[in-house]
Design a protein around this motif. Sequence first.
Motif, PDB file in Angstrom:
ATOM      1  N   LYS A  47      27.416  34.788  -4.525  1.00 46.38           N
ATOM      2  CA  LYS A  47      26.222  34.076  -4.089  1.00 46.38           C
ATOM      3  C   LYS A  47      26.356  33.650  -2.625  1.00 46.38           C
ATOM      4  O   LYS A  47      25.378  33.656  -1.864  1.00 46.38           O
ATOM      5  CB  LYS A  47      25.990  32.839  -4.963  1.00 46.38           C
ATOM      6  N   GLN A  48      27.570  33.270  -2.227  1.00 48.55           N
ATOM      7  CA  GLN A  48      27.812  32.876  -0.838  1.00 48.55           C
ATOM      8  C   GLN A  48      27.539  34.042   0.109  1.00 48.55           C
ATOM      9  O   GLN A  48      26.962  33.858   1.181  1.00 48.55           O
ATOM     10  CB  GLN A  48      29.249  32.381  -0.701  1.00 48.55           C
ATOM     11  N   PHE A  49      27.958  35.251  -0.290  1.00 52.82           N
ATOM     12  CA  PHE A  49      27.707  36.430   0.533  1.00 52.82           C
ATOM     13  C   PHE A  49      26.202  36.628   0.720  1.00 52.82           C
ATOM     14  O   PHE A  49      25.722  36.894   1.828  1.00 52.82           O
ATOM     15  CB  PHE A  49      28.314  37.670  -0.125  1.00 52.82           C
ATOM     16  N   ARG A  50      25.456  36.506  -0.382  1.00 59.64           N
ATOM     17  CA  ARG A  50      24.000  36.692  -0.304  1.00 59.64           C
ATOM     18  C   ARG A  50      23.356  35.631   0.588  1.00 59.64           C
ATOM     19  O   ARG A  50      22.429  35.925   1.346  1.00 59.64           O
ATOM     20  CB  ARG A  50      23.387  36.636  -1.703  1.00 59.64           C
ATOM     21  N   GLU A  51      23.844  34.416   0.482  1.00 60.36           N
ATOM     22  CA  GLU A  51      23.297  33.319   1.283  1.00 60.36           C
ATOM     23  C   GLU A  51      23.447  33.606   2.776  1.00 60.36           C
ATOM     24  O   GLU A  51      22.535  33.347   3.570  1.00 60.36           O
ATOM     25  CB  GLU A  51      24.016  32.026   0.907  1.00 60.36           C
ATOM     26  N   PHE A  75      27.792  25.999   6.797  1.00 60.67           N
ATOM     27  CA  PHE A  75      28.398  26.072   5.471  1.00 60.67           C
ATOM     28  C   PHE A  75      27.464  26.834   4.542  1.00 60.67           C
ATOM     29  O   PHE A  75      26.298  27.083   4.861  1.00 60.67           O
ATOM     30  CB  PHE A  75      28.622  24.657   4.912  1.00 60.67           C
ATOM     31  N   VAL A  76      27.981  27.205   3.388  1.00 61.00           N
ATOM     32  CA  VAL A  76      27.160  27.810   2.337  1.00 61.00           C
ATOM     33  C   VAL A  76      27.105  26.844   1.166  1.00 61.00           C
ATOM     34  O   VAL A  76      28.083  26.173   0.855  1.00 61.00           O
ATOM     35  CB  VAL A  76      27.717  29.182   1.897  1.00 61.00           C
ATOM     36  N   GLN A  85      38.796  26.813   1.908  1.00 61.96           N
ATOM     37  CA  GLN A  85      38.869  28.151   2.478  1.00 61.96           C
ATOM     38  C   GLN A  85      37.528  28.539   3.080  1.00 61.96           C
ATOM     39  O   GLN A  85      36.476  28.254   2.524  1.00 61.96           O
ATOM     40  CB  GLN A  85      39.254  29.148   1.388  1.00 61.96           C
ATOM     41  N   GLN A  86      37.575  29.198   4.223  1.00 60.45           N
ATOM     42  CA  GLN A  86      36.351  29.627   4.882  1.00 60.45           C
ATOM     43  C   GLN A  86      36.019  31.070   4.538  1.00 60.45           C
ATOM     44  O   GLN A  86      36.880  31.863   4.157  1.00 60.45           O
ATOM     45  CB  GLN A  86      36.494  29.502   6.393  1.00 60.45           C
ATOM     46  N   LEU A  87      34.737  31.397   4.700  1.00 58.38           N
ATOM     47  CA  LEU A  87      34.299  32.784   4.666  1.00 58.38           C
ATOM     48  C   LEU A  87      34.345  33.321   6.087  1.00 58.38           C
ATOM     49  O   LEU A  87      33.963  32.627   7.031  1.00 58.38           O
ATOM     50  CB  LEU A  87      32.861  32.882   4.146  1.00 58.38           C
TER      51      LEU A  87
END
Length: 283
Positions: free
Chosen positions: A255-259, A247-248, A137-139
Amino acid sequence: MKALPKSQILRFTEKAIHLARRAVSRYSSKFSKHRYTLPQHVVLLCLKVRKNTTYRGLLDELIEMPRIRRVLGLAELPTPSTLCKAFNRLDMAVWRIILTLSATLLPTSGVVGVDASGFDRSHASKHYTKRAELTIQQLKMTLLVDAKVNAILDLHVTTTRKHDSQIAPSLIKRNPENIDILLGDKGYDDQKIRRLARQHEVRPLIKHREFTPLHRAWNARLDTNLYGQRSQSETVNSTLKRKYGAFVRSRRWWKQFRELVIKCIVHNLERSLATSHERGECP
């Protein structure tokens, strides 16, 4: 003895530490060990994203970078686990403040484009995921980008398939003072968005989906030169992926959002350095 010229990464570090000191306090608590400061952690995390590497990889390179360590005031380097814990502790609200401050480093115009793009939640190769029949799944990240200097003003990240027209209103509400003209493609064709923009004294320049001759006529009357600047939003999305990875690395969604926010901060700092060089302000 003549001083050595400053490298790009050194000038980036100087600008980043100055920005971090404006955004966060020196220490998170009076009870902390006071071994490393919050601004040092912020800049190290930005350097990690800028170099598109791991915690261990960054610290290994910094061993051979005495000028960078001197700018940061690091007598000794933290461990990878220390940086990882700092990343976990720094809230999304803190990173949003830093993003807002980073945008003020650039001479924005008020002509702002909105555009979305997807980031992979794993850095497994496309060939492997196709062969193994994996679905990753992607962000979905939606950016507000100033068209003059490609500064990222704000972002919205989601793990769901929320439609563009549902995302844009929150971005408009958070940034009315930074937007004079809002540029958007047909994905943002929604009367609610247009009404909301006008309520905040923002001129919406959004293409209509052409269901009738009237819609085609409205599109034909668009200021093509102004609307053409919307492509800068796509350029910024492409730049983020090319320079800092499509990618993250983090596994948890928060954490992905922060990255992704850090990617945007690093982009703004790089753009600030580029525009300073164009104006002849860099040594």
